[in-house]
Design a protein around this motif. Structure first.
Motif: not given
Length: 317
Positions: A40-41, A76-79, A135-138, A152-154
């Motif tokens: 996926k990534t 949006m990366p997973e990290e 932080q995730q919302r940010a 594209v959001l991970d």
């Protein structure tokens, strides 16, 4: 519409993705699901121009995506990657200016996004003072800061509580309704099933299934039924019933919470209905039937079936 065609990428002797092809229609939410290491990534990074494929191409609105165009995509990366000591509103505004907004417009954009995501009272807080969920919302606000043409959001919902999930999902749905395609990965398959229009399933670097959510669910429910209240050996002896399996359902009706699932061989839905009804009539002649209904799989069940089946599936939508 965003389309990827024949993407292949290897790292040394390991092939991370192999001939990956699917579409992400404009104005729709597409869930990209697979296990860890499925590809996926790697696929998302190629879409964004971070990685170059060995073969294949990415096309948006009918034209191959050049590196310059991919800069207009929201990612949006997973990290988590925001500056921890920078004030939240200032940071989102700064990211918006990198996409060409004036300072005033960027500041207004930051306030609008953060307020919509439930962070209106935290605009002057530094990122490090926020909870992991905030932080995730940010991070979602950062992906939307430049008013991107593609999202594209991970794992955008990772670490969010149910209320925050609803808030973020509503913001993303509203944004997509204006015409942007959204591709997002998630291990929360119940969430993918709830909010996605389309689903892409990848395993071991290959696409296993792709199509609309409803068509995928219907495809895997085809000619399959559930019954509760009869013995497995009795059902397996019925000529209309095939592939009988016991399904554990803790807390449900039946002995030990067990239901039986079976399929019927039929050329069309009408014939399948007749065969299933014949099973029901025979069961009622024997004893009580507590449940009899067409099987409606969850996306989790579809996923489990698809990644076992090595044949890629595509359904129209």
């Amino acid at each position: 519409m965003l389309a990827v065609t024949g993407l292949t990428r290897s790292f040394g002797s390991r092939r991370a993705i192999d001939d990956v092809s699917f579409t992400v229609p404009s104005g729709q939410v597409t869930g990209f699901i697979g296990g860890n290491g499925a590809g996926k990534t790697t696929t998302m990074r190629i879409i964004l121009g971070v990685l170059v494929p060995d073969r294949g191409e990415v096309v948006f609105q009918g034209r191959p995506v050049a590196r310059e165009q991919s800069r207009d995509f929201g990612y949006m990366p997973e990290e988590r990657g925001l500056y921890p000591k920078m004030k939240l509103a200032e940071q989102i505004a700064y990211l918006a200016t990198l996409h060409g907004l004036s300072r005033a417009a960027a500041a207004a954009r930051a306030r609008q996004l953060l307020t919509g995501l439930g962070l209106g009272a935290r605009l002057d807080d530094t990122v490090e003072k926020l909870s992991l969920g905030n932080q995730q919302r940010a991070q979602v606000a950062a992906a939307l800061a430049g008013d991107p043409s593609v999202l594209v959001l991970d794992e955008p919902f990772s670490g969010l509580d149910p209320m925050a999930i609803d808030t973020v999902a509503a913001i993303l749905r509203d944004y997509v309704s204006r015409g942007a395609p959204l591709l997002f990965s998630s291990h929360q398959l119940d969430l993918v099933e709830r909010i996605c229009d389309r689903v892409v399933i990848i395993a071991a670097g290959k696409i296993r299934a792709t199509g609309s959510r409803d068509e995928l669910l219907r495809l895997h429910a085809s000619n399959r039924w559930e019954i509760d209240g009869v013995a497995p050996d009795w059902l397996a002896a019925q000529p209309q019933a095939d592939q009988v399996e016991t399904v554990e359902e803790p807390g449900q009706a039946g002995q030990g919470g067990r239901r039986l699932r079976f399929s019927v061989a039929a050329a069309d839905p009408a014939a399948a209905e007749q065969s299933a009804q014949a099973v029901l009539r025979a069961a009622l002649d024997v004893g009580a039937v507590r449940l009899f209904a067409p099987w409606r799989p969850s996306l989790v069940e579809v996923f489990r079936e698809v990644i076992v089946d090595e044949t890629p599936q595509e359904v129209s939508a």
